[in-house]
Design a protein around this motif. Structure first.
Motif, PDB file in Angstrom:
ATOM      1  N   PHE A 184       0.822  -1.207   0.000  1.00  0.00           N
ATOM      2  CA  PHE A 184       0.000   0.000   0.000  1.00  0.00           C
ATOM      3  C   PHE A 184       0.861   1.264   0.000  1.00  0.00           C
ATOM      4  N   ILE A 185       2.027   1.220   0.635  1.00  0.00           N
ATOM      5  CA  ILE A 185       2.924   2.377   0.589  1.00  0.00           C
ATOM      6  C   ILE A 185       3.357   2.673  -0.839  1.00  0.00           C
ATOM      7  N   LEU A 186       3.666   1.616  -1.597  1.00  0.00           N
ATOM      8  CA  LEU A 186       4.091   1.803  -2.980  1.00  0.00           C
ATOM      9  C   LEU A 186       2.931   2.231  -3.874  1.00  0.00           C
ATOM     10  N   ILE A 187       1.781   1.594  -3.695  1.00  0.00           N
ATOM     11  CA  ILE A 187       0.645   1.914  -4.561  1.00  0.00           C
ATOM     12  C   ILE A 187       0.145   3.328  -4.300  1.00  0.00           C
ATOM     13  N   GLU A 188       0.045   3.729  -3.025  1.00  0.00           N
ATOM     14  CA  GLU A 188      -0.469   5.055  -2.682  1.00  0.00           C
ATOM     15  C   GLU A 188       0.588   6.143  -2.794  1.00  0.00           C
ATOM     16  N   ASP A 189       1.832   5.763  -3.053  1.00  0.00           N
ATOM     17  CA  ASP A 189       2.920   6.736  -3.188  1.00  0.00           C
ATOM     18  C   ASP A 189       3.020   7.623  -1.945  1.00  0.00           C
ATOM     19  N   GLN A 190       3.064   6.995  -0.788  1.00  0.00           N
ATOM     20  CA  GLN A 190       3.197   7.756   0.445  1.00  0.00           C
ATOM     21  C   GLN A 190       4.567   8.419   0.530  1.00  0.00           C
ATOM     22  N   TYR A 191       5.587   7.725   0.103  1.00  0.00           N
ATOM     23  CA  TYR A 191       6.930   8.291   0.012  1.00  0.00           C
ATOM     24  C   TYR A 191       7.744   7.407  -0.906  1.00  0.00           C
ATOM     25  N   GLY A 192       8.876   7.933  -1.341  1.00  0.00           N
ATOM     26  CA  GLY A 192       9.745   7.184  -2.239  1.00  0.00           C
ATOM     27  C   GLY A 192      11.198   7.528  -1.984  1.00  0.00           C
ATOM     28  N   VAL A 193      12.065   6.935  -2.771  1.00  0.00           N
ATOM     29  CA  VAL A 193      13.496   7.161  -2.635  1.00  0.00           C
ATOM     30  C   VAL A 193      13.806   8.637  -2.892  1.00  0.00           C
ATOM     31  N   GLY A 194      14.557   9.253  -1.981  1.00  0.00           N
ATOM     32  CA  GLY A 194      14.908  10.664  -2.095  1.00  0.00           C
ATOM     33  C   GLY A 194      14.034  11.589  -1.291  1.00  0.00           C
ATOM     34  N   ASP A 195      12.910  11.104  -0.777  1.00  0.00           N
ATOM     35  CA  ASP A 195      12.035  11.948   0.039  1.00  0.00           C
ATOM     36  C   ASP A 195      12.607  12.108   1.441  1.00  0.00           C
ATOM     37  N   TRP A 196      12.296  13.266   2.056  1.00  0.00           N
ATOM     38  CA  TRP A 196      12.670  13.509   3.459  1.00  0.00           C
ATOM     39  C   TRP A 196      11.420  13.274   4.287  1.00  0.00           C
ATOM     40  N   VAL A 197      11.453  12.240   5.132  1.00  0.00           N
ATOM     41  CA  VAL A 197      10.256  11.799   5.831  1.00  0.00           C
ATOM     42  C   VAL A 197      10.486  11.741   7.327  1.00  0.00           C
ATOM     43  N   ASP A 198       9.391  11.739   8.060  1.00  0.00           N
ATOM     44  CA  ASP A 198       9.365  11.526   9.501  1.00  0.00           C
ATOM     45  C   ASP A 198       8.411  10.370   9.751  1.00  0.00           C
ATOM     46  N   GLY A 205      14.561  11.374   8.251  1.00  0.00           N
ATOM     47  CA  GLY A 205      15.696  11.537   7.357  1.00  0.00           C
ATOM     48  C   GLY A 205      15.293  11.286   5.918  1.00  0.00           C
ATOM     49  N   GLU A 206      16.293  11.021   5.094  1.00  0.00           N
ATOM     50  CA  GLU A 206      16.075  10.803   3.666  1.00  0.00           C
ATOM     51  C   GLU A 206      15.884   9.321   3.387  1.00  0.00           C
ATOM     52  N   VAL A 207      14.872   8.998   2.611  1.00  0.00           N
ATOM     53  CA  VAL A 207      14.580   7.612   2.269  1.00  0.00           C
ATOM     54  C   VAL A 207      15.621   7.121   1.263  1.00  0.00           C
ATOM     55  N   GLU A 208      16.307   6.045   1.613  1.00  0.00           N
ATOM     56  CA  GLU A 208      17.305   5.464   0.715  1.00  0.00           C
ATOM     57  C   GLU A 208      16.765   4.273  -0.069  1.00  0.00           C
ATOM     58  N   GLU A 209      15.842   3.532   0.535  1.00  0.00           N
ATOM     59  CA  GLU A 209      15.309   2.353  -0.148  1.00  0.00           C
ATOM     60  C   GLU A 209      13.960   2.005   0.456  1.00  0.00           C
ATOM     61  N   VAL A 210      13.030   1.637  -0.426  1.00  0.00           N
ATOM     62  CA  VAL A 210      11.698   1.204   0.000  1.00  0.00           C
ATOM     63  C   VAL A 210      11.513  -0.231  -0.461  1.00  0.00           C
ATOM     64  N   GLN A 211      11.393  -1.145   0.504  1.00  0.00           N
ATOM     65  CA  GLN A 211      11.157  -2.542   0.208  1.00  0.00           C
ATOM     66  C   GLN A 211       9.760  -2.920   0.674  1.00  0.00           C
ATOM     67  N   LEU A 212       9.363  -4.143   0.360  1.00  0.00           N
ATOM     68  CA  LEU A 212       8.033  -4.570   0.775  1.00  0.00           C
ATOM     69  C   LEU A 212       7.937  -4.765   2.285  1.00  0.00           C
ATOM     70  N   ARG A 213       9.038  -5.126   2.932  1.00  0.00           N
ATOM     71  CA  ARG A 213       8.974  -5.379   4.364  1.00  0.00           C
ATOM     72  C   ARG A 213       9.504  -4.217   5.190  1.00  0.00           C
ATOM     73  N   THR A 214      10.525  -3.537   4.716  1.00  0.00           N
ATOM     74  CA  THR A 214      11.164  -2.477   5.497  1.00  0.00           C
ATOM     75  C   THR A 214      11.395  -1.247   4.631  1.00  0.00           C
ATOM     76  N   THR A 215      11.671  -0.142   5.323  1.00  0.00           N
ATOM     77  CA  THR A 215      12.047   1.122   4.690  1.00  0.00           C
ATOM     78  C   THR A 215      13.342   1.604   5.340  1.00  0.00           C
ATOM     79  N   LYS A 216      14.321   1.991   4.513  1.00  0.00           N
ATOM     80  CA  LYS A 216      15.604   2.485   5.005  1.00  0.00           C
ATOM     81  C   LYS A 216      15.595   4.009   4.959  1.00  0.00           C
ATOM     82  N   VAL A 217      15.877   4.618   6.113  1.00  0.00           N
ATOM     83  CA  VAL A 217      15.877   6.073   6.237  1.00  0.00           C
ATOM     84  C   VAL A 217      17.226   6.502   6.793  1.00  0.00           C
ATOM     85  N   ARG A 218      17.901   7.427   6.114  1.00  0.00           N
ATOM     86  CA  ARG A 218      19.195   7.948   6.544  1.00  0.00           C
ATOM     87  C   ARG A 218      18.987   9.276   7.252  1.00  0.00           C
ATOM     88  N   ALA A 219      19.310   9.323   8.546  1.00  0.00           N
ATOM     89  CA  ALA A 219      19.127  10.528   9.340  1.00  0.00           C
ATOM     90  C   ALA A 219      20.207  11.558   9.010  1.00  0.00           C
TER      91      ALA A 219
END
Length: 344
Positions: A184-198, A205-219
């Motif tokens: 649902f995160i991918l389909i709804e485009d809640q955030y993607g690679v390069g976005d700054w999220v909380d 921090g900045e999203v580095e990778e969005v996977q089906l199970r986890t999301t990597k965020v660089r602070a």
């Protein structure tokens, strides 16, 4: 009476037993032909049974899987690249019916590379998920069809798989929830690679990778946060579609409000006309009406500007720098009075 002489006959070395009558070659060939025909008929009867059925099932499964993978890959790349290019006017034939002219979203993707990258990442990720799903579904159907062709009962196997699936579902609820949330995160485009999220709990921090199970965020300090998608209750995206630059300026409490607002207005105009940031604004920067806060020693004013996504922090710095220069010229603020907020 005279005895007759006894004559002994010794076999000569070259004497041999009389050879049996040789069999005719026609009989041998006829027997071999009958054996070959019987073997061929037996093999054909065996091959037209379950071996031929298995071969047909495997060939059909391979064709279906290859077709599905090609369709999914083509659609995902088409979405990732923003659709096909316009078909030239001189191009004739049936392929011309499938061409289209560039749409408004194509022009927006060119103007906003970050949005285009996010769309490409989301499209390719969804395509990968669909490809894996197609592999599993087609593979399971082929295996079940092969087992049915060789005479193995499929009903008990399906019942056992259903019971095992229910048990696995109860034991891996969190894993299933993570995968569903990731889809649902991918389909709804809640955030993607390069976005700054909380994402809450300090994961900002900045999203580095969005996977089906986890999301990597660089602070900002370099910490890499691994956040399970099923544990994300809220997601704040600061760089989706557009952003807003905020510059908070503090001046002495006894400063003239009109003079300060006029100086901040000139600072906004200077940044908006600059070559470096003039193209980054979606609306002209402006000072909020009135005074935002008053303390014993200072008053605070806020400058706001709608900008392209991901550029708001640089614009905020430029606005603060220009505001400091203008306020120092009118004597309304000292250099230490300008506070720079934490920025990415």
């Amino acid at each position: 009476m005279r005895d007759e002489p006894v004559i002994f006959s010794l076999p000569l070395p070259f004497d041999t037993d009389p050879a049996p009558e040789p069999s005719t070659s026609e009989g041998v060939l006829e027997n071999a032909g009958d054996v070959a025909a019987d073997a061929g008929n037996t093999f054909w009867e065996w091959f037209t049974g379950w071996p031929l059925q298995i071969l047909v099932i495997l060939l059909f499964g391979i064709v279906v899987l290859v077709a599905l993978r090609r369709v999914i890959s083509h659609v995902a790349e088409r979405i990732a690249l923003g659709g096909s290019k316009a078909v030239p006017a001189e191009r004739k034939g049936w392929k011309a019916w499938f061409g289209r002219t560039p749409l408004v979203e194509d022009a927006m993707a060119v103007a906003n590379p970050l949005a285009s990258e996010r769309r490409a990442q989301r499209a390719r990720t969804v395509g990968s998920v669909l490809t894996s799903t197609a592999n599993i579904v087609v593979g399971v159907m082929v295996v079940l069809s092969v087992l049915s062709a060789v005479g193995q009962p499929v009903g008990p196997l399906l019942a056992s798989a259903g019971v095992a699936g229910i048990a696995l579902g109860f034991g891996a609820q969190s894993l299933v929830r993570d995968f569903i949330s990731g889809i649902f995160i991918l389909i709804e485009d809640q955030y993607g690679v390069g976005d700054w999220v909380d994402l809450g709990s300090g994961a900002e921090g900045e999203v580095e990778e969005v996977q089906l199970r986890t999301t990597k965020v660089r602070a900002l300090d370099g910490t890499l946060w691994w956040v399970r998608n099923g544990e994300i209750l809220r997601a704040g995206n600061r760089t989706q579609r557009w952003s807003r630059a905020l510059a908070e300026v503090h001046v002495p409490v006894d400063a003239d409000v009109d003079v300060v607002r006029a100086a901040l207005g000139r600072a906004c105009d200077a940044v908006a006309r600059s070559e470096e940031f003039g193209q980054e604004f979606l609306e002209p920067p402006a000072v909020r009406n009135g005074v935002d806060a008053v303390s014993d020693f200072s008053m605070s004013f806020t400058i706001m500007a709608q900008t392209r996504p991901g550029i708001q922090w640089n614009v905020s710095r430029a606005l603060l720098r220009a505001a400091q220069d203008e306020l120092r010229q009118v004597g309304a603020v000292r250099s230490e009075r300008v506070e720079v907020p934490e920025q990415a």
